[in-house]
Design an enzyme around this catalytic site. Structure first.
Site, PDB file in Angstrom:
ATOM      1  CE1 TYR A  43      -2.850  -3.510   0.292  1.00 13.39           C
ATOM      2  CE2 TYR A  43      -4.248  -1.839   1.102  1.00 13.39           C
ATOM      3  CZ  TYR A  43      -4.070  -3.199   0.601  1.00 13.39           C
ATOM      4  OH  TYR A  43      -4.952  -4.034   0.371  1.00 13.39           O
ATOM      5  CE  LYS A  93       1.964 -17.659   1.010  1.00 11.04           C
ATOM      6  NZ  LYS A  93       1.179 -19.063   1.128  1.00 11.04           N
ATOM      7  CG  ASP A 108      -1.780 -19.975   2.935  1.00 12.20           C
ATOM      8  OD1 ASP A 108      -0.786 -19.554   3.960  1.00 12.20           O
ATOM      9  OD2 ASP A 108      -1.247 -20.678   2.166  1.00 12.20           O
ATOM     10  CG  ASP A 116      -7.494  -4.178   2.547  1.00 14.95           C
ATOM     11  OD1 ASP A 116      -8.699  -4.154   3.028  1.00 14.95           O
ATOM     12  OD2 ASP A 116      -7.420  -3.717   1.600  1.00 14.95           O
TER      13      ASP A 116
END
Ligand code: NAD
Length: 487
Positions: free
Chosen positions: A134, A181, A214, A238
């Site tokens: 972002y 991740k 995930d 988000d």
């Protein structure tokens, strides 16, 4: 109830925003006034109208001044062009005021039936709000290949992990889940894993765990009641916080806070819902719940509880709800719903989970540049990203030839992370974008400016390059990832 004299009212910037913003802001202000909240509003503009006036940030200076002065803002949704045009005014406001923590509570609401009702979902997603993809640093590196830069700082990870712990303590929660991740993005996401775990371990009263993000998405659907506070990088947060909102009734009832050292901005998670704007159909619950968070932030705990209970009683009884959450055929307009909530002020819901809220004690961060000290640094090579239509064997040969006689050797060439030279896989789909990895044959001296400039000249004489990255080692550890199959 908190009842402050007018002179002690808290000044709050009110940005109604676009689409349904005006309706849900009006509704929220009416309920807060009726609940006796000691708030004085400063109306301010941001969003589509500001863009139309040619203000490229989407927020005029008077709005920024008001937020600076008040230190607290309640904001309606702001429209953002998708895929083109100006940057999001929401993201701009978060960045200008360094509101680095996005807090999204996810709590089962009485009367809102979902496939998860009765499971007791009650957790909070703490999303880093100003770094990561972002930062919005994007380039078309070739006419057909785009790049976004994922920037994560150790200081940013420390701040957000500390905030997650502070929030957990303030709300009497027991566990912090660091979701990353890091298995794939070892340097960027890996930083939040390492720093997040380090920070949480400093709070022995909090249990901690790391979860691959995930799997976290999967676990949120399979067993959402296991979560308490989850901390994540910007983009993961988000996406997962929207998923989490879906578990408890959707965007129409999901509140959020953006917290920084000196400014806090509260807003509904939903957007401007242009299809229903101006039709008295919008559900103001999400902004109302955001205002409840705001009241707690400014220390008006009793008024916050009063509004929250009135809302919960209204939802529990199921009378006069807006169409998006009402039983089929029973929906009413925004104004009738607000009247019902106001009529229920003073009533107590037995279903609001008992929680002792305390002010969040946010750690103070130094204003000076944050620099991590190192005891050693080495420059071991250079990655050059280049555009080429050549087949990998020809490209490799040409790059090898280009650096002959220089302090560099060509180690490998890859295409979007897959090695294509000296080893190639027959299935790799090729585009015109390559990364050539050059290593110093002998240890580099200092920053090796002259050698790198010479390398660029040699490569640039034959190929169009667009990006250079130094390969460094800090304190003896590689500060770059290896390619697939790289020794
Ligand atoms: P949206 O949230 O506006 O709408 C999604 C769906 O939810 C629509 O069906 C809408 O009618 C419904 N909905 C949303 N809020 C509702 C409410 N309070 N009551 C009843 N129904 C509601 O999402 P979108 O359509 O993807 O975005 C529209 C615009 O809003 C875009 O310009 C987008 O950039 C912007 N947006 C702003 C914010 C923000 O300001 N924080 C957040 C998300 C989207």
């Amino acid at each position: 109830m908190d009842s402050l004299p007018v002179s002690q009212k808290v000044k709050v910037t009110a940005i109604a925003g676009d689409g349904i913003g005006a309706e849900v802001m009006r509704a929220t202000q009416q309920v807060l006034a009726a609940a006796g909240a000691a708030v004085e509003w400063e109306d301010a503009l941001a969003g589509a109208e500001a863009f139309r006036k040619g203000i490229v940030t989407g927020a005029p200076q008077e709005t920024l001044d008001s937020i600076e002065r008040c230190g607290v803002a309640l904001k309606g949704p702001l429209e953002t062009p998708v895929g083109f045009g100006e940057k999001s005014a929401n993201v701009t406001l978060r960045k200008i005021f360094e509101m680095y923590g996005n807090i999204r509570p996810v709590r089962e609401l009485p009367g809102i039936r979902t496939p998860f009702s009765g499971r007791g979902i009650d957790f909070t997603v703490v999303r880093e709000n100003v770094e990561d993809l972002y930062a919005g640093i994007e380039h078309m590196q070739t006419p057909g290949v785009a790049q976004a830069v994922k920037l994560i700082s150790e200081a940013g990870c420390e701040r957000i992990a500390e905030l997650a712990c502070a929030l957990a303590l303030a709300e009497g929660r027991g566990k912090v889940t660091v979701a990353t991740k890091a298995n794939i993005l070892k340097q960027t996401e890996g930083l939040l894993k390492t720093v997040g775990e380090r920070v949480v371990k400093q709070y022995p009263q909090l249990a901690h765990e790391h979860m691959i993000v995930d799997n976290c998405a999967h676990q949120m659907v399979i067993r959402p009641e296991q979560f308490d506070v989850c901390v994540m990088t910007n983009m993961n947060g988000d996406i997962l916080s929207d998923l989490a909102a879906g578990l408890v009734g959707g965007l129409g009832v999901a509140p959020s806070a953006n917290l920084g050292d000196s400014v806090a901005m509260f807003e509904a998670v939903h957007g401007s819902a242009p299809q229903i704007a101006g039709k008295n159909l919008a559900n103001p619950t999400a902004l109302l719940l955001s205002a409840v968070m705001m009241l707690r932030h400014v220390g008006q705990f009793a008024a916050a509880a009063r509004v929250e209970h009135a809302l919960y009683v209204t939802l529990e009884e199921g009378r006069d709800l807006t169409g998006d959450i009402a039983a089929p055929g029973t929906g009413v307009g925004t104004t009738a719903y607000v009247d019902r909530v106001i009529a229920n002020l003073g009533r107590e819901s037995a279903k609001v989970p008992a929680r002792q809220y305390r002010p969040i004690t946010m750690k103070a961060w130094p204003k000076a540049n944050w620099c991590r000290p190192t005891t050693s640094r080495e420059l071991v090579g250079v990655d050059i990203f280049l555009e080429s239509a050549s087949a990998p064997p020809a490209l490799g040969a040409s790059l090898q030839q280009a650096v002959a006689g220089s302090p560099f050797t060509l180690k490998l060439v890859s295409s979007r992370g897959a090695q294509v030279w000296p080893v190639a896989q027959p299935h790799t789909f090729l585009v015109d974008h390559f990364r050539a990895r050059f290593m110093f044959s002998a240890p580099a001296q200092g920053e090796a400016q002259a050698e790198i400039t010479d390398l660029l000249n040699r490569v640039g004489a034959q190929h169009r390059w667009m990006h250079v990255e130094k390969l460094q080692r800090f304190d003896g550890a590689d500060a770059f990832t290896k390619d697939q199959g790289e020794g």
